[in-house]
Write a protein that holds these residues in place. Structure first.
Motif, PDB file in Angstrom:
ATOM      1  N   UNK A   9     -24.557  -6.837  33.960  1.00  0.00           N
ATOM      2  CA  UNK A   9     -25.269  -7.553  32.907  1.00  0.00           C
ATOM      3  C   UNK A   9     -24.775  -8.996  32.869  1.00  0.00           C
ATOM      4  N   UNK A  10     -25.579  -9.857  32.290  1.00  0.00           N
ATOM      5  CA  UNK A  10     -25.294 -11.289  32.323  1.00  0.00           C
ATOM      6  C   UNK A  10     -25.413 -11.902  30.933  1.00  0.00           C
ATOM      7  N   UNK A  11     -24.676 -12.981  30.738  1.00  0.00           N
ATOM      8  CA  UNK A  11     -24.860 -13.779  29.529  1.00  0.00           C
ATOM      9  C   UNK A  11     -26.196 -14.514  29.619  1.00  0.00           C
ATOM     10  N   UNK A  12     -26.663 -15.021  28.494  1.00  0.00           N
ATOM     11  CA  UNK A  12     -27.993 -15.638  28.446  1.00  0.00           C
ATOM     12  C   UNK A  12     -27.912 -17.011  27.770  1.00  0.00           C
ATOM     13  N   UNK A  15     -34.077 -24.593  34.446  1.00  0.00           N
ATOM     14  CA  UNK A  15     -33.455 -23.953  35.592  1.00  0.00           C
ATOM     15  C   UNK A  15     -32.376 -22.963  35.159  1.00  0.00           C
ATOM     16  N   UNK A  16     -32.418 -21.746  35.708  1.00  0.00           N
ATOM     17  CA  UNK A  16     -31.427 -20.712  35.426  1.00  0.00           C
ATOM     18  C   UNK A  16     -30.576 -20.471  36.670  1.00  0.00           C
ATOM     19  N   UNK A  17     -29.270 -20.495  36.501  1.00  0.00           N
ATOM     20  CA  UNK A  17     -28.338 -20.240  37.594  1.00  0.00           C
ATOM     21  C   UNK A  17     -27.534 -18.981  37.287  1.00  0.00           C
ATOM     22  N   UNK A  18     -27.604 -18.014  38.179  1.00  0.00           N
ATOM     23  CA  UNK A  18     -26.855 -16.773  38.018  1.00  0.00           C
ATOM     24  C   UNK A  18     -25.612 -16.839  38.902  1.00  0.00           C
ATOM     25  N   UNK A  19     -24.443 -16.911  38.271  1.00  0.00           N
ATOM     26  CA  UNK A  19     -23.198 -16.980  39.031  1.00  0.00           C
ATOM     27  C   UNK A  19     -22.876 -15.614  39.626  1.00  0.00           C
ATOM     28  N   UNK A  20     -22.413 -15.624  40.859  1.00  0.00           N
ATOM     29  CA  UNK A  20     -22.082 -14.378  41.542  1.00  0.00           C
ATOM     30  C   UNK A  20     -20.892 -13.678  40.889  1.00  0.00           C
ATOM     31  N   UNK A  35     -29.927 -27.361  32.951  1.00  0.00           N
ATOM     32  CA  UNK A  35     -29.788 -26.049  33.565  1.00  0.00           C
ATOM     33  C   UNK A  35     -28.972 -25.122  32.663  1.00  0.00           C
ATOM     34  N   UNK A  36     -29.151 -23.835  32.907  1.00  0.00           N
ATOM     35  CA  UNK A  36     -28.395 -22.827  32.186  1.00  0.00           C
ATOM     36  C   UNK A  36     -27.603 -21.970  33.157  1.00  0.00           C
ATOM     37  N   UNK A  37     -26.469 -21.455  32.714  1.00  0.00           N
ATOM     38  CA  UNK A  37     -25.610 -20.628  33.552  1.00  0.00           C
ATOM     39  C   UNK A  37     -25.501 -19.227  32.947  1.00  0.00           C
ATOM     40  N   UNK A  38     -25.790 -18.218  33.785  1.00  0.00           N
ATOM     41  CA  UNK A  38     -25.601 -16.813  33.427  1.00  0.00           C
ATOM     42  C   UNK A  38     -24.327 -16.319  34.125  1.00  0.00           C
ATOM     43  N   UNK A  46     -29.488 -17.857  42.399  1.00  0.00           N
ATOM     44  CA  UNK A  46     -28.168 -17.232  42.360  1.00  0.00           C
ATOM     45  C   UNK A  46     -27.180 -18.148  43.068  1.00  0.00           C
ATOM     46  N   UNK A  47     -26.037 -18.359  42.444  1.00  0.00           N
ATOM     47  CA  UNK A  47     -25.021 -19.242  43.007  1.00  0.00           C
ATOM     48  C   UNK A  47     -23.876 -18.400  43.556  1.00  0.00           C
ATOM     49  N   UNK A  48     -23.764 -18.375  44.877  1.00  0.00           N
ATOM     50  CA  UNK A  48     -22.759 -17.561  45.538  1.00  0.00           C
ATOM     51  C   UNK A  48     -21.469 -18.345  45.772  1.00  0.00           C
ATOM     52  N   UNK A  49     -20.442 -17.612  46.211  1.00  0.00           N
ATOM     53  CA  UNK A  49     -19.133 -18.216  46.431  1.00  0.00           C
ATOM     54  C   UNK A  49     -19.019 -18.664  47.887  1.00  0.00           C
ATOM     55  N   UNK A  50     -18.668 -19.917  48.089  1.00  0.00           N
ATOM     56  CA  UNK A  50     -18.486 -20.431  49.442  1.00  0.00           C
ATOM     57  C   UNK A  50     -17.146 -19.947  50.006  1.00  0.00           C
ATOM     58  N   UNK A  51     -17.165 -19.543  51.272  1.00  0.00           N
ATOM     59  CA  UNK A  51     -15.933 -19.138  51.937  1.00  0.00           C
ATOM     60  C   UNK A  51     -14.961 -20.302  52.052  1.00  0.00           C
ATOM     61  N   UNK A  52     -15.456 -21.511  51.897  1.00  0.00           N
ATOM     62  CA  UNK A  52     -14.609 -22.689  52.063  1.00  0.00           C
ATOM     63  C   UNK A  52     -13.771 -23.023  50.833  1.00  0.00           C
TER      64      UNK A  52
END
Length: 297
Positions: free
Chosen positions: A6-9, A70-75, A130-133, A223-229
């Motif tokens: 589940x995610x924040x809104x 814009x909605x951004x879903x953090x991984x 933008x918004x962050x979930x 969706x905003x994923x985590x960079x290996x870097x």
């Protein structure tokens, strides 16, 4: 069967108010907006700064209601914490990079064409909205941001988290860094999260994935994923086996020296990890295609 995420809104408080208004009056989005706007500007007990920040948050909500936010879903939660804690060692350079081109992404002007906060109708304003979930966070802990930059090169962040909202300038941020009060530390984290999220997306556009998690339904979402870097594996000292990766300490920096013939003007992530006395630097991705997905709505 996998665990349900589940995610924040973002703007959850405003959505709760609208849903109550709609149940009672069957009123439309724009009718609710007009009613709330009237309440804000007719309230004699709030300051002009608070009036403007309330009005800006209401503008963000209307953009969301009209599917232009814009909605951004953090991984992971850890990505949120990483960006909120990452120091802004080159704040001036990052601000110049984000706004020097005269174009921005993640930005939609208010429905009337002009952002609310401290602006004149003829003044050119650039910005990011933008918004962050965040996964496994309460609904009320979603973040809503509007970052505005005017012709006088003044930066203002409008923010909302649950029932809390406010604004912060670059000068306010620097003041909050010197003040050790709990509220000042909270505001500093909010400011860093907003700036570093945009910088992260610019530096690692390959981590910006179109679409939302299966359990969610959102328009204009990524969706905003985590960079290996920005992570590094850590070995267990007893077993010498690798354990969960940790985020590197580091910061975003703009390259300004003529020494960087081809990369001058770009923003990179600089890791504070040292190898044989040499700082490791993660260079900017060459994948610019993702940035085009964030053209002004």
């Amino acid at each position: 069967m996998g665990k349900v995420i589940w995610y924040s809104k973002p703007l959850s408080e405003m959505w709760e108010q609208y849903n109550k208004f709609n149940r009672q009056t069957k009123g439309t989005v724009d009718e609710f907006y007009a009613e709330k706007n009237k309440q804000i500007f007719s309230n004699p007990f709030i300051s002009s700064g608070d009036i403007q920040s309330h009005a800006s948050i209401l503008d963000l909500w209307r953009l969301d209601a009209h599917k232009k936010f814009m909605h951004l879903y953090f991984k992971t939660k850890e990505l949120r914490d990483f960006l909120a804690d990452m120091r802004l060692a080159d704040l001036g350079g990052i601000i110049e990079f984000l706004f020097e081109s005269g174009e921005t992404f993640l930005f939609s002007p208010s429905m009337d064409g002009v952002p609310s906060f401290g602006t004149a109708k003829k003044e050119k304003i650039q910005g990011y909205s933008f918004g962050i979930h965040v996964p496994y966070e309460k609904e009320s802990k979603g973040y809503a941001f509007q970052l505005l930059y005017n012709e006088r090169k003044e930066l203002t962040l409008i923010w909302a988290v649950g029932q809390n909202e406010g604004w912060c300038s670059a000068d306010n941020y620097k003041y909050n860094l010197q003040n050790k009060a709990e509220h000042s530390e909270f505001l500093a984290k909010i400011f860093r999260l907003a700036i570093n999220t945009i910088a992260y997306m610019k530096v690692f556009p390959e981590c910006v994935k179109e679409g939302v998690p299966k359990t969610e339904q959102s328009d204009c979402a990524y969706t905003l994923e985590v960079s290996e870097k920005v992570i590094e594996p850590v070995a267990n000292s007893e077993t010498n086996r690798m354990v969960s990766p940790h985020f590197r300490k580091g910061y975003f920096k703009r390259l300004t020296s003529d020494f960087y013939t081809h990369k001058k003007g770009q923003v990179i992530f600089v890791s504070e990890t040292m190898v044989n006395g040499v700082a490791k630097t993660v260079e900017k991705s060459k994948d610019e295609r993702k940035l085009n997905d964030f053209s002004e709505k």
